[in-house]
Design a protein around this motif. Sequence first.
Motif, PDB file in Angstrom:
ATOM      1  N   GLN A  30       3.347 -10.095   2.166  1.00 16.43           N
ATOM      2  CA  GLN A  30       3.534 -11.368   1.460  1.00 16.43           C
ATOM      3  C   GLN A  30       4.098 -12.438   2.390  1.00 16.43           C
ATOM      4  O   GLN A  30       3.656 -13.589   2.387  1.00 16.43           O
ATOM      5  N   LEU A  31       5.069 -12.047   3.215  1.00 13.15           N
ATOM      6  CA  LEU A  31       5.668 -13.000   4.147  1.00 13.15           C
ATOM      7  C   LEU A  31       4.651 -13.484   5.188  1.00 13.15           C
ATOM      8  O   LEU A  31       4.631 -14.672   5.543  1.00 13.15           O
ATOM      9  N   ASP A  74      11.951 -13.292   9.448  1.00  8.60           N
ATOM     10  CA  ASP A  74      11.897 -12.642   8.132  1.00  8.60           C
ATOM     11  C   ASP A  74      10.845 -11.534   8.111  1.00  8.60           C
ATOM     12  O   ASP A  74      11.058 -10.472   7.515  1.00  8.60           O
ATOM     13  N   GLU A 117       4.836  -4.353   1.162  1.00  6.54           N
ATOM     14  CA  GLU A 117       4.386  -5.470   0.335  1.00  6.54           C
ATOM     15  C   GLU A 117       5.102  -6.763   0.687  1.00  6.54           C
ATOM     16  O   GLU A 117       4.490  -7.831   0.715  1.00  6.54           O
ATOM     17  N   ARG A 118       6.409  -6.677   0.966  1.00  6.08           N
ATOM     18  CA  ARG A 118       7.140  -7.893   1.336  1.00  6.08           C
ATOM     19  C   ARG A 118       6.665  -8.409   2.698  1.00  6.08           C
ATOM     20  O   ARG A 118       6.498  -9.617   2.879  1.00  6.08           O
ATOM     21  N   ALA A 119       6.437  -7.513   3.641  1.00  6.05           N
ATOM     22  CA  ALA A 119       5.966  -7.927   4.965  1.00  6.05           C
ATOM     23  C   ALA A 119       4.612  -8.627   4.859  1.00  6.05           C
ATOM     24  O   ALA A 119       4.390  -9.675   5.482  1.00  6.05           O
ATOM     25  N   GLU A 154      10.343 -17.817   9.821  1.00  5.62           N
ATOM     26  CA  GLU A 154       9.443 -16.924   9.087  1.00  5.62           C
ATOM     27  C   GLU A 154       9.108 -15.678   9.902  1.00  5.62           C
ATOM     28  O   GLU A 154       8.985 -14.580   9.339  1.00  5.62           O
ATOM     29  N   THR A 207       2.228 -15.875   3.441  1.00  5.88           N
ATOM     30  CA  THR A 207       2.909 -17.136   3.153  1.00  5.88           C
ATOM     31  C   THR A 207       3.096 -17.956   4.431  1.00  5.88           C
ATOM     32  O   THR A 207       2.922 -19.178   4.433  1.00  5.88           O
ATOM     33  N   ASP A 245       9.129  -2.299   4.367  1.00  2.32           N
ATOM     34  CA  ASP A 245       8.763  -2.879   3.074  1.00  2.32           C
ATOM     35  C   ASP A 245       7.384  -3.519   3.227  1.00  2.32           C
ATOM     36  O   ASP A 245       7.259  -4.692   3.567  1.00  2.32           O
ATOM     37  N   ALA A 274      11.382  -7.435   7.364  1.00  4.37           N
ATOM     38  CA  ALA A 274      10.630  -6.647   6.381  1.00  4.37           C
ATOM     39  C   ALA A 274       9.933  -5.465   7.046  1.00  4.37           C
ATOM     40  O   ALA A 274       9.867  -4.364   6.482  1.00  4.37           O
TER      41      ALA A 274
END
Length: 222
Positions: free
Chosen positions: A192-193, A177, A188-190, A174, A196, A186, A181
């Motif tokens: 969110q990751l 990942d 929003e993706r960073a 994780e 999470t 990115d 990001a």
Amino acid sequence: MEASSTSAIVEALTRAIALHRLQPGTKLAEQKLADHFGVSRTLVRQALFQLAQNRLVSMEPARGAFVATPSVEEARQVFAVRRMLETEMTRAFVRNVTPTKIKALRAHVASEKATMGTGDASSRTELLGDFHVRMAELMGNEVLAQLLGDLISRCALVTLMYQSASAAEHSHEEHADIVAALAARDEERAVQLMQTHLTHVEASLTFDRKRPASDLAAALAS
């Protein structure tokens, strides 16, 4: 000189807690610590007081000092605070990302990977926690880095008491990942990751687990 000695004791005990060498509930006997560090009990008492302020140690009247044993509610609150802090940290990191910062994070993730499967649980635990502090350091925010360091030390107590199984490899993946990001800018993706990731760590906790035992001398020997 005394301040330096006190800081060294605080650092050593914090490290032992963060690396899961000192278990929750371990009695921190002043004389044993004084003998181990070669200092007076007064300096040990000052160090324990600082650790109590950081919630890593609990001071009990007539009984002495013990490694803190976070409650289920405190455990949930620690992760809630981390999500709040690290969500905004991730956003700020993306907005100020540079190739140098990404290179540094990738090097850290590579170090994490190198410890997977080696059986070196202490190094693995330290690197996985330090990933989050490293992000703050790369932003040049020493206050945030210190706050995260304190929270992650408290998380070490929480995971030691309640984590059902090692999720180290999953956490490492994780982290990789998240770095990808960040490199892609990115936001929003960073975010969110990161959210999470912290949710997964919290979800791995089993709150009816019995507390493990510990030995003070062995914990501080390495």
